[in-house]
Each structure stands twice: as structure tokens, then as C-alpha cells.
Design a protein around this motif. Sequence first.
Motif, PDB file in Angstrom:
ATOM      1  N   LEU A 130       0.808  -1.224   0.000  1.00 23.33           N
ATOM      2  CA  LEU A 130       0.000   0.000   0.000  1.00 23.33           C
ATOM      3  C   LEU A 130       0.843   1.276   0.000  1.00 23.33           C
ATOM      4  O   LEU A 130       0.287   2.371   0.048  1.00 23.33           O
ATOM      5  CB  LEU A 130      -0.933   0.002   1.225  1.00 23.33           C
ATOM      6  CG  LEU A 130      -1.990  -1.096   1.221  1.00 23.33           C
ATOM      7  CD1 LEU A 130      -2.704  -1.155   2.566  1.00 23.33           C
ATOM      8  CD2 LEU A 130      -2.978  -0.883   0.096  1.00 23.33           C
ATOM      9  N   ASP A 131       2.141   1.126  -0.055  1.00 16.89           N
ATOM     10  CA  ASP A 131       3.026   2.283   0.043  1.00 16.89           C
ATOM     11  C   ASP A 131       2.837   3.293  -1.083  1.00 16.89           C
ATOM     12  O   ASP A 131       3.153   4.461  -0.924  1.00 16.89           O
ATOM     13  CB  ASP A 131       4.485   1.820   0.092  1.00 16.89           C
ATOM     14  CG  ASP A 131       5.373   2.797   0.819  1.00 16.89           C
ATOM     15  OD1 ASP A 131       4.876   3.486   1.737  1.00 16.89           O
ATOM     16  OD2 ASP A 131       6.563   2.875   0.461  1.00 16.89           O
ATOM     17  N   THR A 132       2.289   2.853  -2.205  1.00 25.14           N
ATOM     18  CA  THR A 132       2.086   3.787  -3.327  1.00 25.14           C
ATOM     19  C   THR A 132       0.780   4.567  -3.198  1.00 25.14           C
ATOM     20  O   THR A 132       0.531   5.484  -3.972  1.00 25.14           O
ATOM     21  CB  THR A 132       2.088   3.030  -4.667  1.00 25.14           C
ATOM     22  OG1 THR A 132       1.034   2.066  -4.656  1.00 25.14           O
ATOM     23  CG2 THR A 132       3.426   2.350  -4.907  1.00 25.14           C
ATOM     24  N   VAL A 138      -5.410   4.873   2.342  1.00 25.84           N
ATOM     25  CA  VAL A 138      -5.160   3.697   3.178  1.00 25.84           C
ATOM     26  C   VAL A 138      -6.073   3.751   4.400  1.00 25.84           C
ATOM     27  O   VAL A 138      -6.692   2.747   4.787  1.00 25.84           O
ATOM     28  CB  VAL A 138      -3.674   3.606   3.598  1.00 25.84           C
ATOM     29  CG1 VAL A 138      -3.442   2.466   4.577  1.00 25.84           C
ATOM     30  CG2 VAL A 138      -2.783   3.461   2.363  1.00 25.84           C
ATOM     31  N   ARG A 139      -6.186   4.925   5.001  1.00 22.23           N
ATOM     32  CA  ARG A 139      -7.064   5.098   6.160  1.00 22.23           C
ATOM     33  C   ARG A 139      -8.527   4.846   5.773  1.00 22.23           C
ATOM     34  O   ARG A 139      -9.269   4.210   6.516  1.00 22.23           O
ATOM     35  CB  ARG A 139      -6.897   6.505   6.727  1.00 22.23           C
ATOM     36  CG  ARG A 139      -7.512   6.685   8.101  1.00 22.23           C
ATOM     37  CD  ARG A 139      -7.117   8.000   8.767  1.00 22.23           C
ATOM     38  NE  ARG A 139      -5.732   7.957   9.214  1.00 22.23           N
ATOM     39  CZ  ARG A 139      -4.739   8.675   8.682  1.00 22.23           C
ATOM     40  NH1 ARG A 139      -4.955   9.511   7.702  1.00 22.23           N
ATOM     41  NH2 ARG A 139      -3.513   8.583   9.147  1.00 22.23           N
ATOM     42  N   LEU A 140      -8.935   5.315   4.598  1.00 23.69           N
ATOM     43  CA  LEU A 140     -10.299   5.082   4.114  1.00 23.69           C
ATOM     44  C   LEU A 140     -10.548   3.585   3.931  1.00 23.69           C
ATOM     45  O   LEU A 140     -11.601   3.072   4.314  1.00 23.69           O
ATOM     46  CB  LEU A 140     -10.545   5.828   2.802  1.00 23.69           C
ATOM     47  CG  LEU A 140     -11.907   5.599   2.135  1.00 23.69           C
ATOM     48  CD1 LEU A 140     -13.039   6.072   3.044  1.00 23.69           C
ATOM     49  CD2 LEU A 140     -11.959   6.306   0.791  1.00 23.69           C
ATOM     50  N   LEU A 141      -9.579   2.877   3.352  1.00 23.31           N
ATOM     51  CA  LEU A 141      -9.719   1.429   3.191  1.00 23.31           C
ATOM     52  C   LEU A 141      -9.886   0.762   4.553  1.00 23.31           C
ATOM     53  O   LEU A 141     -10.768  -0.094   4.725  1.00 23.31           O
ATOM     54  CB  LEU A 141      -8.498   0.853   2.464  1.00 23.31           C
ATOM     55  CG  LEU A 141      -8.461  -0.669   2.322  1.00 23.31           C
ATOM     56  CD1 LEU A 141      -9.642  -1.185   1.504  1.00 23.31           C
ATOM     57  CD2 LEU A 141      -7.131  -1.102   1.703  1.00 23.31           C
ATOM     58  N   ALA A 142      -9.079   1.138   5.524  1.00 24.82           N
ATOM     59  CA  ALA A 142      -9.185   0.569   6.870  1.00 24.82           C
ATOM     60  C   ALA A 142     -10.556   0.854   7.476  1.00 24.82           C
ATOM     61  O   ALA A 142     -11.182  -0.037   8.070  1.00 24.82           O
ATOM     62  CB  ALA A 142      -8.077   1.121   7.770  1.00 24.82           C
ATOM     63  N   ASP A 143     -11.040   2.069   7.304  1.00 23.54           N
ATOM     64  CA  ASP A 143     -12.360   2.429   7.835  1.00 23.54           C
ATOM     65  C   ASP A 143     -13.477   1.629   7.169  1.00 23.54           C
ATOM     66  O   ASP A 143     -14.395   1.147   7.840  1.00 23.54           O
ATOM     67  CB  ASP A 143     -12.633   3.933   7.667  1.00 23.54           C
ATOM     68  CG  ASP A 143     -11.755   4.796   8.562  1.00 23.54           C
ATOM     69  OD1 ASP A 143     -11.165   4.269   9.529  1.00 23.54           O
ATOM     70  OD2 ASP A 143     -11.665   6.009   8.277  1.00 23.54           O
ATOM     71  N   MET A 144     -13.401   1.491   5.860  1.00 22.37           N
ATOM     72  CA  MET A 144     -14.432   0.744   5.135  1.00 22.37           C
ATOM     73  C   MET A 144     -14.408  -0.737   5.510  1.00 22.37           C
ATOM     74  O   MET A 144     -15.457  -1.361   5.704  1.00 22.37           O
ATOM     75  CB  MET A 144     -14.262   0.914   3.619  1.00 22.37           C
ATOM     76  CG  MET A 144     -14.398   2.355   3.139  1.00 22.37           C
ATOM     77  SD  MET A 144     -15.991   3.098   3.531  1.00 22.37           S
ATOM     78  CE  MET A 144     -17.024   2.254   2.371  1.00 22.37           C
ATOM     79  N   LEU A 145     -13.225  -1.311   5.631  1.00 23.58           N
ATOM     80  CA  LEU A 145     -13.122  -2.708   6.044  1.00 23.58           C
ATOM     81  C   LEU A 145     -13.652  -2.890   7.470  1.00 23.58           C
ATOM     82  O   LEU A 145     -14.318  -3.883   7.767  1.00 23.58           O
ATOM     83  CB  LEU A 145     -11.673  -3.200   5.940  1.00 23.58           C
ATOM     84  CG  LEU A 145     -11.163  -3.412   4.518  1.00 23.58           C
ATOM     85  CD1 LEU A 145      -9.656  -3.665   4.528  1.00 23.58           C
ATOM     86  CD2 LEU A 145     -11.906  -4.541   3.823  1.00 23.58           C
ATOM     87  N   SER A 146     -13.382  -1.928   8.321  1.00 24.49           N
ATOM     88  CA  SER A 146     -13.894  -1.979   9.690  1.00 24.49           C
ATOM     89  C   SER A 146     -15.417  -1.964   9.699  1.00 24.49           C
ATOM     90  O   SER A 146     -16.062  -2.742  10.419  1.00 24.49           O
ATOM     91  CB  SER A 146     -13.339  -0.807  10.504  1.00 24.49           C
ATOM     92  OG  SER A 146     -13.896  -0.805  11.791  1.00 24.49           O
ATOM     93  N   ARG A 147     -15.992  -1.088   8.900  1.00 25.24           N
ATOM     94  CA  ARG A 147     -17.460  -1.027   8.807  1.00 25.24           C
ATOM     95  C   ARG A 147     -18.021  -2.344   8.280  1.00 25.24           C
ATOM     96  O   ARG A 147     -19.029  -2.856   8.787  1.00 25.24           O
ATOM     97  CB  ARG A 147     -17.889   0.120   7.902  1.00 25.24           C
ATOM     98  CG  ARG A 147     -17.737   1.492   8.528  1.00 25.24           C
ATOM     99  CD  ARG A 147     -18.144   2.592   7.588  1.00 25.24           C
ATOM    100  NE  ARG A 147     -19.511   2.449   7.109  1.00 25.24           N
ATOM    101  CZ  ARG A 147     -19.995   3.118   6.070  1.00 25.24           C
ATOM    102  NH1 ARG A 147     -19.245   3.972   5.414  1.00 25.24           N
ATOM    103  NH2 ARG A 147     -21.250   2.943   5.691  1.00 25.24           N
ATOM    104  N   PHE A 148     -17.386  -2.900   7.260  1.00 26.67           N
ATOM    105  CA  PHE A 148     -17.850  -4.157   6.687  1.00 26.67           C
ATOM    106  C   PHE A 148     -17.738  -5.286   7.712  1.00 26.67           C
ATOM    107  O   PHE A 148     -18.674  -6.071   7.885  1.00 26.67           O
ATOM    108  CB  PHE A 148     -17.050  -4.496   5.427  1.00 26.67           C
ATOM    109  CG  PHE A 148     -17.508  -5.774   4.776  1.00 26.67           C
ATOM    110  CD1 PHE A 148     -18.655  -5.796   4.004  1.00 26.67           C
ATOM    111  CD2 PHE A 148     -16.809  -6.949   4.976  1.00 26.67           C
ATOM    112  CE1 PHE A 148     -19.095  -6.975   3.422  1.00 26.67           C
ATOM    113  CE2 PHE A 148     -17.239  -8.131   4.401  1.00 26.67           C
ATOM    114  CZ  PHE A 148     -18.390  -8.143   3.623  1.00 26.67           C
TER     115      PHE A 148
END
Length: 155
Positions: A130-132, A138-148
Motif C-alpha cells: 500500500l506504500d504507493t 489507506v485510512r479510508l480502506l481501513a475504515d471501510m473494512l472496519s465497517r464491513f
Amino acid sequence: MTKTTAVVPVEGREAYSAVEHQLGVLFRRSRALSAEMRRAVHPELDAGAYGLLVRIHEAAPARPSDLAAYYGIGKATISRQLKVLEMLGLIERAPDPVDGRAHFLELTDEGQQRLDRARRARQERFRALLDTWPEDEVRLLADMLSRFNALTETF
């Protein structure tokens, strides 16, 4: 003469199909990564044992009955899996001071060190992947996965 009717897609169905497909890909790759992780912890660790080891770490001190309930499996099954982890020196049992018949499970120092090494390697791998991406994505992905994940707990 047989009459056939065309299936009319429901509006938005494509988006749900795309999510289902991408989650399938993610789950398959996740299983492969978990296999690498469990081998990194101990070469003799079986497929379900890595997740069990992580759960013991998260819930320690943990009772075997609580672990069985968490995974929705029988006490005999959890006992067999715990026995392997114990034989490998990754977990240890301690008597429950309140109930002499029961015991708690915790990681051994060796188990904790092996789990920590494997987790650091996994985190470094995700960071490299995810470094690119911009950090806010990256934070949005983490938040969305958390919600899911929260949704799946209650479904």
C-alpha cells in the motif's frame, strides 16, 4: 412453444456483484497469506491454529469453552487444536483461581515472540503493498473494512 423471459438486472446489482467478486479474490489471497503466516510462526502449525493463536493472544487469559463458543465449534475440536498448540510450546495452561476445574490459556514467551515476528512481517508486507497509495486512501480502506467487518458480526 416455450416462452422465455429475459432477466432484467436490478439497478445497482453490478456494484454488489463487483464487491462479491473482489471479496472472493481477497479471501482466496488471504487464505494463502494465512498459510504463510502460520508456517512463519511454526512449520507444524495447521491451518486453523494460527487464527486460534491470534485469538488467544487477543482474549488472554482465555478459557477453552469461550474459544469454542467464539469459533462456533465443539469443545472436543477446540481441545484437539489447543493440545497441538501446547505440544508445540506456543501456549500454556494456568488454573482458574475461582474455578479449580477450569483453566486459562495464554501464549508462552516463545509463542508470543513467534506471533510477533509473523505479525511484523505481515504488516511490512501490507505496508509495501500500500506504500504507493496516499495515506488518506489507506485510512479510508481501513475504515471501510472496519465497517464491513462490523456488519458481518451481526449478520
